[in-house]
Design an enzyme around this catalytic site. Structure first.
Site, short mmCIF file in Angstrom:
data_model
loop_
_atom_site.label_atom_id
_atom_site.label_comp_id
_atom_site.label_asym_id
_atom_site.label_seq_id
_atom_site.Cartn_x
_atom_site.Cartn_y
_atom_site.Cartn_z
N LYS A 84 49.77 46.16 47.87
CA LYS A 84 49.73 45.16 46.98
C LYS A 84 49.75 46.05 45.35
O LYS A 84 49.34 47.45 45.66
CB LYS A 84 48.02 44.26 46.46
CG LYS A 84 47.88 43.44 45.83
CD LYS A 84 46.35 42.76 45.76
CE LYS A 84 46.43 41.64 44.06
NZ LYS A 84 45.74 40.60 44.17
N SER A 159 45.43 36.35 44.57
CA SER A 159 46.67 36.94 43.71
C SER A 159 47.33 37.76 44.97
O SER A 159 48.29 38.40 44.26
CB SER A 159 45.63 37.96 42.54
OG SER A 159 45.66 39.55 43.32
N SER A 183 41.05 37.10 46.13
CA SER A 183 41.89 37.19 46.14
C SER A 183 42.80 37.69 47.54
O SER A 183 44.23 38.14 47.60
CB SER A 183 42.84 38.24 44.66
OG SER A 183 43.12 37.48 43.41
N1 GLN Z 1 41.99 33.33 41.35
C1 GLN Z 1 41.06 34.22 40.41
C2 GLN Z 1 41.52 34.60 39.11
O1 GLN Z 1 42.40 34.18 39.40
C3 GLN Z 1 40.57 35.12 42.02
C4 GLN Z 1 41.50 36.72 41.48
C5 GLN Z 1 41.41 38.22 42.42
O2 GLN Z 1 40.94 38.44 43.06
N2 GLN Z 1 41.74 39.03 41.71
O3 GLN Z 1 40.61 34.79 38.78
#
Ligand code: GLN
Length: 503
Positions: A84, A159, A183
């Site tokens: 990532k 994400s 994410s």
């Molecule tokens: N969807 C969650 C957020 O937008 C989790 C994001 C993540 O785990 N990086 O905060």
């Protein structure tokens, strides 16, 4: 068979390792196969922000040389991996899918990438994500969206959407993601792969661009749980560079996978009744209950439990994560590194314009929310209240886990949705994180694995979350489940034996 996308891209890490060990295939052949697959498919999917073709092939050649000389570095020597784009690697760009860091080249290597390199794993490239890991669909990337390989009109989740889509499409056997509130697990479930969020402190965060430091963890996305456990063995471990690294969590994550017959006998899984409230789509609920039946058939006990504070987890998460983000992202000020506005009258305007021009909408929303929650007068009302909920949730989950090995829940209330469907309503997008944030708030490990397909042919995932040291048990249970379950295990959005045609 279409020789441009060879069957190698449909294999698991375990299968690839077996072929390498038997000398039936070389790391160079494997790496070339995945690079070809990226070339063929990523034009449509856009999981990669950059492919390190030459470097990966050079790494593979070195792995082959080591194998020939019987001095392999690890069980995964020669197995390619992609990362990532929020984990730094010396000399390489690391953009966090943000205009802010679009040209940022790292002067050092993150611990996790150093561990992949020390294990001899060629790195295929950088993967797309929501900007600074804020989002649930990868639509917040400043570098363009990633598409779900199962259906190109749908989001891959986020994400770590690039990571999940790359594994699902056979463009890499392993990807690393980061998980602050789901994410890794949510995109894994949207793309039909396995995703692991280790206990906080298991994998070093040194060199991971921080979103919310008390919640962030790095973990693997793979085709199977057995693969993910092998990768965990490579990336976990104490690191003096990360003050929250926990040496006590060093473990062999494959122990329970090797147990073989009936490893679920005597294990109890708790179904929190609070998970079955409003918003849970019927198909997802059915898939989960079906999975519960299957676990029972494998010798486990499944019973209803209660985690009374679960409904408050999401609100607490968005206050805490935004508060920490607003502090972490203060470093991007146009002065030290990252984007700098071209014209400004004074220092104040330099700060303001640089941030205004380089941060996307969602990042700005989080910074504003976090700054507000931390401002004097409101801190007690929001930030401290959220920390109290965090404590309460820790207690409630620990209670529920006293006589259960793990909590069984959905990963997300729905399967993947259409691109653009939720972008206009951030609240709607946030609500999708309801089942994943508890693991981050409590710091506990959780695994997401496929448990079915929706009527529209999209994957559905289930989650197992256990006590702080339970990851080997969770991996063993997940491996046992996926080996027994015919609904989804081993199913890919592409048929690799038939060539590159979409099914
Ligand atoms: N969807 C969650 C957020 O937008 C989790 C994001 C993540 O785990 N990086 O905060």
């Amino acid at each position: 068979m279409n020789d441009r996308i060879p069957a190698l891209c449909g294999l698991t890490v375990v299968e690839l390792v077996r072929l390498l060990d038997r000398g039936e295939v070389s790391s160079t052949e494997i790496t070339r196969a995945y690079l070809n697959c990226i070339r063929e498919r990523d034009l449509q999917i856009h999981a990669f922000l950059e492919v390190f073709e030459e470097e990966a092939l050079a790494g593979a050649a070195m792995a082959d040389q080591r194998r020939a000389e019987k001095r392999t570095l690890s069980a995964l020597d020669g197995i390619p991996v992609a990362i990532k784009d929020n984990m730094v690697m010396k000399g390489h760009l690391c953009s966090c899918a943000s205009k802010m860091l679009a040209d940022f080249r790292s002067p050092y290597t993150s611990t996790v990438v150093a561990k992949l390199q020390a294990a001899g794993m060629p790195i295929l490239g950088r993967l797309n994500m929501d900007e600074f890991a804020m989002g649930s669909s990868t639509e917040n990337s400043a570098m363009g969206v990633t598409r779900n390989p199962w259906n190109l009109e749908y989001v891959p989740g986020g994400s770590s959407g690039g990571s999940a889509a790359a594994v699902a499409a056979g463009m890499t056997p392993v990807a690393l993601g980061s998980d602050t509130g789901g994410s890794i697990r949510q995109p894994a479930s949207f793309c039909g792969v396995v995703g692991v969020k280790p206990a906080y402190g298991t994998v070093s965060r040194y060199g991971l661009v921080a979103f919310a430091s008390s919640l962030d963890q790095i973990g693997p996305l793979c085709k199977t749980a057995a693969d993910a456990a092998l990768v965990m063995n490579v990336i976990a471990g104490y690191d003096a560079h990360d003050a929250t690294s926990d040496g006590a969590l060093q473990a062999n994550f494959t122990t329970d996978i090797k147990k073989g017959s009936a490893p679920l006998f005597g294990l109890c899984f708790g179904l929190p009744k609070e998970c079955f409230g409003q918003g849970l789509q019927e198909e997802v609920k059915d898939a989960l209950l079906h999975a519960a039946q299957r676990l029972k058939a494998l010798g486990a006990e499944v019973k209803e439990v209660s985690v009374p504070s679960l409904p408050y987890a999401l609100s607490a998460y968005y206050v805490i994560s935004s508060a920490e983000a607003s502090s972490n992202l203060a470093r991007f000020d146009g002065v030290r590194y990252g984007y700098r506005a071209k014209e400004y009258a004074d220092l104040d305007e330099l700060y303001r314009k640089s941030r205004q021009e380089a941060f996307g909408m969602e990042v700005k929303r989080r910074v504003m929310l976090g700054t507000f929650a931390l401002s004097s007068g409101y801190q007690d009302q929001y930030y401290l209240k959220a920390q109290q909920v965090r404590e309460l949730l820790r207690y409630d989950v620990a209670q529920a886990l006293t006589d259960c090995a793990a909590l069984l829940s959905p990963v997300a209330p729905t399967p993947a949705y259409r691109l653009g469907e939720k972008t206009a309503d951030p609240m709607e997008m946030y609500l999708g994180d309801i089942y994943t944030v508890p693991a981050n708030i409590t710091g506990l490990p959780a695994v997401s694995l496929p448990c079915g397909l929706s009527s529209s042919g999209l994957p559905i995932g289930m989650s197992l979350m256990g006590a702080r040291d339970s990851l080997p048990t969770l991996m063993g249970a997940a491996a046992c489940y996926e080996q027994s379950e015919k609904v989804n295990a081993g199913l890919h959005p592409y048929d690799f034996t038939e060539g590159s045609e979409r099914k």
